[in-house]
Design a protein around this motif. Structure first.
Motif, mmCIF file in Angstrom:
data_model
loop_
_atom_site.group_PDB
_atom_site.id
_atom_site.type_symbol
_atom_site.label_atom_id
_atom_site.label_comp_id
_atom_site.label_asym_id
_atom_site.label_seq_id
_atom_site.Cartn_x
_atom_site.Cartn_y
_atom_site.Cartn_z
ATOM 1 N N HIS A 142 0.883 -1.140 0.139
ATOM 2 C CA HIS A 142 0.129 -0.111 -0.042
ATOM 3 C C HIS A 142 0.838 1.268 -0.043
ATOM 4 C CE1 HIS A 142 -3.413 -2.277 -0.209
ATOM 5 N NE2 HIS A 142 -4.253 -1.533 0.306
ATOM 6 N N GLN A 144 7.601 2.014 -2.782
ATOM 7 C CA GLN A 144 8.623 1.359 -1.482
ATOM 8 C C GLN A 144 9.148 -0.066 -1.174
ATOM 9 O OE1 GLN A 144 6.519 3.989 -1.731
ATOM 10 N NE2 GLN A 144 7.278 5.807 -0.520
ATOM 11 N N ALA A 145 8.020 -0.627 -1.446
ATOM 12 C CA ALA A 145 8.044 -2.208 -1.165
ATOM 13 C C ALA A 145 8.448 -3.018 -2.494
ATOM 14 C CB ALA A 145 6.883 -2.943 -0.648
ATOM 15 N N MET A 169 5.213 -10.770 2.926
ATOM 16 C CA MET A 169 4.782 -10.805 4.423
ATOM 17 C C MET A 169 3.597 -11.387 4.848
ATOM 18 S SD MET A 169 7.970 -10.330 5.753
ATOM 19 C CE MET A 169 7.652 -10.182 7.435
ATOM 20 N N THR A 196 -4.287 3.138 12.355
ATOM 21 C CA THR A 196 -4.454 4.032 11.032
ATOM 22 C C THR A 196 -5.668 4.014 10.913
ATOM 23 O OG1 THR A 196 -4.004 2.059 9.812
ATOM 24 C CG2 THR A 196 -1.923 3.491 10.246
ATOM 25 N N THR A 226 -0.047 -3.481 6.900
ATOM 26 C CA THR A 226 0.470 -4.650 7.690
ATOM 27 C C THR A 226 1.235 -4.125 9.018
ATOM 28 O OG1 THR A 226 2.584 -4.893 6.629
ATOM 29 C CG2 THR A 226 0.589 -6.357 5.685
ATOM 30 N N GLY A 257 3.952 -4.824 10.234
ATOM 31 C CA GLY A 257 5.452 -4.391 9.849
ATOM 32 C C GLY A 257 5.643 -3.111 8.827
ATOM 33 N N VAL A 262 -0.274 6.643 11.975
ATOM 34 C CA VAL A 262 -0.960 7.638 12.536
ATOM 35 C C VAL A 262 -2.532 7.592 12.371
ATOM 36 C CG1 VAL A 262 0.910 9.210 12.892
ATOM 37 C CG2 VAL A 262 -0.334 9.452 10.844
ATOM 38 N N GLY A 317 16.048 -3.881 8.999
ATOM 39 C CA GLY A 317 15.646 -5.263 9.308
ATOM 40 C C GLY A 317 14.272 -5.515 8.908
ATOM 41 N N TRP A 331 -10.341 2.298 -6.956
ATOM 42 C CA TRP A 331 -9.363 1.908 -6.113
ATOM 43 C C TRP A 331 -8.108 1.472 -6.750
ATOM 44 C CZ3 TRP A 331 -9.379 2.279 -0.980
ATOM 45 C CH2 TRP A 331 -8.667 1.495 -0.156
ATOM 46 N N ALA A 379 14.835 -3.435 1.417
ATOM 47 C CA ALA A 379 14.228 -2.345 0.962
ATOM 48 C C ALA A 379 14.781 -1.180 -0.096
ATOM 49 C CB ALA A 379 13.645 -1.339 2.204
HETATM 50 P P1 FAD Z 1 4.273 -1.778 2.014
HETATM 51 O O1 FAD Z 1 3.569 -0.781 1.366
HETATM 52 O O2 FAD Z 1 4.222 -3.306 1.754
HETATM 53 O O3 FAD Z 1 5.582 -1.464 2.676
HETATM 54 C C1 FAD Z 1 6.085 -0.194 2.987
HETATM 55 C C2 FAD Z 1 7.743 -0.296 3.382
HETATM 56 O O4 FAD Z 1 7.917 -1.148 4.639
HETATM 57 C C3 FAD Z 1 8.269 -0.670 2.334
HETATM 58 O O5 FAD Z 1 9.527 -0.306 2.156
HETATM 59 C C4 FAD Z 1 8.626 -2.288 2.473
HETATM 60 O O6 FAD Z 1 9.867 -2.792 2.396
HETATM 61 C C5 FAD Z 1 8.708 -2.073 4.312
HETATM 62 N N1 FAD Z 1 8.050 -3.228 5.130
HETATM 63 C C6 FAD Z 1 6.985 -3.796 4.786
HETATM 64 N N2 FAD Z 1 6.904 -4.979 5.687
HETATM 65 C C7 FAD Z 1 7.786 -4.760 6.432
HETATM 66 C C8 FAD Z 1 8.217 -5.763 7.525
HETATM 67 N N3 FAD Z 1 7.593 -6.536 8.094
HETATM 68 N N4 FAD Z 1 9.501 -5.357 8.299
HETATM 69 C C9 FAD Z 1 10.337 -4.193 7.644
HETATM 70 N N5 FAD Z 1 9.912 -3.558 6.527
HETATM 71 C C10 FAD Z 1 8.876 -3.628 6.048
HETATM 72 N N6 FAD Z 1 -0.536 5.553 7.125
HETATM 73 C C11 FAD Z 1 -0.920 6.188 8.289
HETATM 74 O O7 FAD Z 1 -0.087 6.274 9.263
HETATM 75 N N7 FAD Z 1 -2.066 6.232 8.815
HETATM 76 C C12 FAD Z 1 -3.374 6.041 8.003
HETATM 77 O O8 FAD Z 1 -4.511 6.357 8.290
HETATM 78 C C13 FAD Z 1 -2.923 5.381 6.577
HETATM 79 N N8 FAD Z 1 -4.049 5.250 5.938
HETATM 80 C C14 FAD Z 1 -3.709 4.404 4.730
HETATM 81 C C15 FAD Z 1 -4.773 4.012 4.008
HETATM 82 C C16 FAD Z 1 -4.620 3.613 2.615
HETATM 83 C C17 FAD Z 1 -5.957 3.450 1.794
HETATM 84 C C18 FAD Z 1 -3.253 3.477 2.180
HETATM 85 C C19 FAD Z 1 -2.949 2.936 0.768
HETATM 86 C C20 FAD Z 1 -2.339 3.491 3.075
HETATM 87 C C21 FAD Z 1 -2.289 4.332 4.283
HETATM 88 N N9 FAD Z 1 -1.529 4.564 5.106
HETATM 89 C C22 FAD Z 1 -1.782 5.257 6.321
HETATM 90 C C23 FAD Z 1 -0.033 4.366 4.693
HETATM 91 C C24 FAD Z 1 0.577 3.270 5.121
HETATM 92 O O9 FAD Z 1 1.017 3.214 6.662
HETATM 93 C C25 FAD Z 1 1.918 2.722 4.342
HETATM 94 O O10 FAD Z 1 1.334 2.620 3.216
HETATM 95 C C26 FAD Z 1 2.539 1.604 4.786
HETATM 96 O O11 FAD Z 1 3.843 1.522 4.047
HETATM 97 C C27 FAD Z 1 1.800 0.439 5.177
HETATM 98 O O12 FAD Z 1 1.590 -0.235 4.187
HETATM 99 P P2 FAD Z 1 1.795 -1.955 3.943
HETATM 100 O O13 FAD Z 1 1.761 -2.515 4.977
HETATM 101 O O14 FAD Z 1 1.017 -2.213 2.702
HETATM 102 O O15 FAD Z 1 3.508 -1.757 3.499
#
Ligand code: FAD
Length: 517
Positions: free
Chosen positions: A93, A98-99, A109, A155, A161, A163, A171, A220, A370, A507
């Motif tokens: 997301h 970034q991922a 994950m 959030t 996720t 992580g 936030v 990590g 979406w 990353a």
């Molecule tokens: P990814 O996008 O898959 O990864 C994000 C980064 O973290 C990458 O660099 C990845 O390599 C790294 N990463 C992933 N998993 C791990 C792990 N287990 N260990 C170490 N590194 C890891 N953010 C807020 O703070 N508040 C909100 O209210 C909020 N609302 C959102 C709503 C939507 C619809 C979307 C799309 C995003 C929102 N976000 C919000 C942003 C969100 O926090 C970030 O997109 C965050 O990256 C989480 O998404 P993800 O789990 O899909 O991580």
């Protein structure tokens, strides 16, 4: 084996692999990495895309690990290769790739993680151990249904996720009280870029612990987190009130977010909307219930191009005396200076409240918005600069809206632990500004390129006018950009990188460091 692999990563671009070759390679690699999980070269396209839809890059393979041991094996394997990188993918997301790991290994994950592993009794409460790839929505459901407990800090949207959000901050409307999600964990299990599996906390391996929190995945991979929880309420009164003046909106929002617990709501956020009847950008976006009708009188109340909505919520339990709940809400609302009668409220179950964006997601999937690109921009703007931000950005550049929410609400700094890797602007209070743009593939609307250009313009306006701000979920293409972002914390970030991921394997999609050869 490594040489054999390199052949596939770099030299076979133009020749599609035959199914048999795929299977051979998968088996050989699984054996070579000693994986209990699986590796996939064919169905990898999803790992080369993300929610932003602005970047694409194809990984060499996607690994679905069976646990931390597999993750450590993948990292050690990449360390032995001349140039493989490894990206943990949460739910993809991110906005700016970034991922992703171009021609590298993506670790899926989400597919591999247990949700809630255990409940842990602490000296002063409870925590739950959850998998690093668990979705917050699953953590919520499991915690509430199995234990009657719930994490404290969220959030807005929970299809993310554990992580992934802990690597940024995490936030929402509870941050003013409990801090971001990075302030609501007490221990992590992390597999470092050296391939070591380490348990870390404030008391144990604290340097790694604080580096990883908000560390953009650089040090990590979080495989387990111990998340603070509290008894879950069952009901929420969800309220929106509207202001025509920014000064009054910020005065009330800051007051609610700095009062002691018991004298405020349990959730405080806010957003800017266009003073029109536009269904997406205007007054209708304030209504909480499809049955609520918009009184046309509101449209004539203010001449301002944009208005401000303060969104608050109070938790209560079904057993609470309803007059006590009403009295509390009236007392809290009585102190606020919103526009007369511009008050909208509904009662909703606690889980439904936390999953409120899921409904919007379902709608957006049906409308096709979406899966269309999302050129989002998130910033932390200091209290000292937020009036200028309103003047230059909301009232001018964005006065016609962005086709999605424009969040703006204050967060006190004292709820953040300055030892984490997150960087914040100066001052005791700062605002999160989230420009959550949606583009409609079926309607005539500005091109994605124009919207990205508008984001750059907003950043440039902030810089030119000396506003104090930091990007949240930052994205830069140059080292200079990252140096400026981290400011005097850059050298520490680099030092931690050299300690925990010296070959810069992890990353790569953040584009902060380049893999050492
Ligand atoms: P990814 O996008 O898959 O990864 C994000 C980064 O973290 C990458 O660099 C990845 O390599 C790294 N990463 C992933 N998993 C791990 C792990 N287990 N260990 C170490 N590194 C890891 N953010 C807020 O703070 N508040 C909100 O209210 C909020 N609302 C959102 C709503 C939507 C619809 C979307 C799309 C995003 C929102 N976000 C919000 C942003 C969100 O926090 C970030 O997109 C965050 O990256 C989480 O998404 P993800 O789990 O899909 O991580």
């Amino acid at each position: 084996m490594i040489a054999y692999l390199e052949h596939f990563v770099h030299e076979n671009d133009s020749e599609p692999m035959l199914q048999q070759q795929h299977e051979e390679l998968a088996t050989t690699l699984c054996q070579s990495m000693d994986l209990e999980g699986t590796i996939d070269y064919r169905s990898t396209a999803y790992a080369g895309k993300d929610f932003g839809g602005l970047h694409a890059s194809t990984p060499f393979a996607v690994v679905r690990p069976s646990g931390s041991r597999d993750i450590a094996s993948v990292i050690r394997f990449a360390l032995r290769s001349p140039n493989l990188t490894v990206a943990a993918r949460g739910n993809g997301h991110s906005i700016n790739g970034q991922a992703m790991a171009n021609r590298g290994l993506v670790i899926d994950m989400k597919r591999s993680s247990e949700t809630v592993i255990d409940v842990v009794r602490l000296d002063d409460g409870y925590a739950v151990d959850v998998g690093g790839g668990a979705l917050w929505e699953d953590v919520l459901k499991r915690c509430v249904s199995n234990f009657g407990l719930s994490p404290r800090s969220w959030t807005d949207y929970l299809g993310l996720t554990v992580g992934g959000t802990l690597s940024n901050a995490g936030v929402s409307g509870q941050t003013f009280r409990y801090g971001p999600q990075t302030s609501n964990v007490t221990e992590l299990e992390v597999v470092t870029g050296n391939g070591d599996t380490v348990i870390c906390s404030d008391a144990q391996n604290s340097e790694l612990y604080f580096s990883v929190l908000g560390g953009l995945g650089q040090f990590g991979i979080i495989t387990r987190a111990r998340v603070l929880v509290q008894p879950a309420p069952n009901m929420v009164r969800w309220i929106r009130v509207v202001y025509s003046e920014f000064a009054e909106f910020t005065r009330d929002a800051e007051s609610l977010t700095t009062r002691p617990e018991g004298e405020s709501f349990d959730y405080v956020e806010g957003f800017v909307f266009v003073n029109s009847d536009d269904p997406v950008n205007g007054w209708p976006s304030v209504l909480l219930d499809p049955d609520q009708l918009l009184d046309p009188v509101f449209l004539t109340r203010s001449a301002n191009p944009v208005l401000y909505c303060l969104e608050v919520a109070l938790h209560y339990s079904k057993g609470n005396c309803s007059s006590t709940v009403e009295t509390r809400i009236e007392r809290l609302l009585g102190r606020l200076r919103f526009m007369e009668d511009a008050l909208f409220q509904v009662d909703i179950g606690y889980i439904d409240f936390l999953l409120r964006v899921k409904e919007a997601e379902k709608q957006a999937k049906v409308n096709g918005i979406w899966d269309a690109p999302h050129p989002w921009l998130n910033l932390f703007v200091s209290k000292a600069s937020i009036v200028d931000f309103d003047r230059f950005v909301f009232k001018k550049i964005l006065k016609d809206g962005i086709g999605g929410p424009m969040l703006v609400y204050p967060i006190p700094r004292n709820k953040w632990d300055e030892r984490t890797s997150v960087v914040l602007p100066d001052g005791d209070i700062f605002y999160i500004v989230a420009l959550l743009r949606f583009t409609n593939p079926y309607q005539k609307s500005p091109s994605v390129r124009d919207l990205v250009a508008q984001n750059h313009e907003i950043i440039q306006v902030c810089v030119r006018n000396g506003l104090d701000f930091k990007l949240y979920l930052p994205h830069y293409n140059t080292e200079e950009g990252w140096k400026q972002h981290f400011g005097d914390r850059w050298s520490r970030f680099v030092e931690m990188k050299s300690r925990y991921d010296p070959m810069a394997i992890l990353a790569p999609g953040q584009k902060i460091f380049t893999r050492h050869q």
